[in-house]
Design a protein around this motif. Sequence first.
Motif, PDB file in Angstrom:
ATOM      1  N   VAL A 139       0.869  -1.182   0.000  1.00 13.42           N
ATOM      2  CA  VAL A 139       0.000   0.000   0.000  1.00 13.42           C
ATOM      3  C   VAL A 139       0.900   1.224   0.000  1.00 13.42           C
ATOM      4  O   VAL A 139       1.868   1.287   0.756  1.00 13.42           O
ATOM      5  CB  VAL A 139      -0.901   0.022   1.263  1.00 13.42           C
ATOM      6  N   ASP A 140       0.591   2.197  -0.876  1.00 15.78           N
ATOM      7  CA  ASP A 140       1.334   3.455  -0.927  1.00 15.78           C
ATOM      8  C   ASP A 140       0.480   4.583  -0.377  1.00 15.78           C
ATOM      9  O   ASP A 140      -0.666   4.774  -0.808  1.00 15.78           O
ATOM     10  CB  ASP A 140       1.727   3.816  -2.359  1.00 15.78           C
ATOM     11  N   LEU A 141       1.061   5.330   0.570  1.00 14.78           N
ATOM     12  CA  LEU A 141       0.421   6.511   1.140  1.00 14.78           C
ATOM     13  C   LEU A 141       1.220   7.728   0.694  1.00 14.78           C
ATOM     14  O   LEU A 141       2.452   7.682   0.661  1.00 14.78           O
ATOM     15  CB  LEU A 141       0.417   6.443   2.665  1.00 14.78           C
ATOM     16  N   PHE A 142       0.524   8.827   0.364  1.00 15.10           N
ATOM     17  CA  PHE A 142       1.198  10.043  -0.075  1.00 15.10           C
ATOM     18  C   PHE A 142       0.783  11.199   0.827  1.00 15.10           C
ATOM     19  O   PHE A 142      -0.396  11.399   1.099  1.00 15.10           O
ATOM     20  CB  PHE A 142       0.848  10.377  -1.527  1.00 15.10           C
ATOM     21  N   VAL A 143       1.795  11.940   1.279  1.00 17.72           N
ATOM     22  CA  VAL A 143       1.574  13.130   2.095  1.00 17.72           C
ATOM     23  C   VAL A 143       2.163  14.305   1.325  1.00 17.72           C
ATOM     24  O   VAL A 143       3.376  14.368   1.105  1.00 17.72           O
ATOM     25  CB  VAL A 143       2.253  13.008   3.477  1.00 17.72           C
ATOM     26  N   ASP A 144       1.310  15.211   0.864  1.00 22.33           N
ATOM     27  CA  ASP A 144       1.749  16.374   0.088  1.00 22.33           C
ATOM     28  C   ASP A 144       2.172  17.479   1.043  1.00 22.33           C
ATOM     29  O   ASP A 144       1.350  18.032   1.772  1.00 22.33           O
ATOM     30  CB  ASP A 144       0.610  16.859  -0.802  1.00 22.33           C
ATOM     31  N   ILE A 145       3.480  17.794   1.046  1.00 21.45           N
ATOM     32  CA  ILE A 145       3.964  18.882   1.904  1.00 21.45           C
ATOM     33  C   ILE A 145       4.266  20.136   1.082  1.00 21.45           C
ATOM     34  O   ILE A 145       4.875  21.077   1.582  1.00 21.45           O
ATOM     35  CB  ILE A 145       5.166  18.453   2.769  1.00 21.45           C
ATOM     36  N   LYS A 146       3.857  20.105  -0.184  1.00 18.15           N
ATOM     37  CA  LYS A 146       3.790  21.296  -1.041  1.00 18.15           C
ATOM     38  C   LYS A 146       5.123  21.995  -1.313  1.00 18.15           C
ATOM     39  O   LYS A 146       5.210  23.215  -1.352  1.00 18.15           O
ATOM     40  CB  LYS A 146       2.785  22.284  -0.488  1.00 18.15           C
ATOM     41  N   GLY A 147       6.188  21.215  -1.477  1.00 16.89           N
ATOM     42  CA  GLY A 147       7.451  21.789  -1.910  1.00 16.89           C
ATOM     43  C   GLY A 147       8.210  22.582  -0.873  1.00 16.89           C
ATOM     44  O   GLY A 147       9.052  23.408  -1.196  1.00 16.89           O
TER      45      GLY A 147
END
Length: 112
Positions: A24-32
Amino acid sequence: MNIMGLEIESDFEIRKIRETDMDVDLFVDIKGTTLNMSVESMPAVIASRIQFCMARGILIRLSADGEKVCTVHILRNIDIYSAISNFEIDYSSHMLRIADEKTHALLEIKSK
């Protein structure tokens, strides 16, 4: 939040972006933003943190085989091939905390 035994506290949205029989892949966008990483019990030779500049997000890959090890990828863009760094964490006794510190994001790896 608890996903497959991994405890995560996050100020950012955590999205499941892929799920197979294997992982399972989880993604957390910390916006650069800049990402500072702090590890509880970090060796004394590292004074305070490890820093990743201009990180777009954090991808966490959990294995479905029952092992309590996940791979953490620090990404420059949204795809895994843009990884700045990656490492494994044994999360049987540790958890992740991803905090919005206004000037940077903070990834903490600490005991449960």
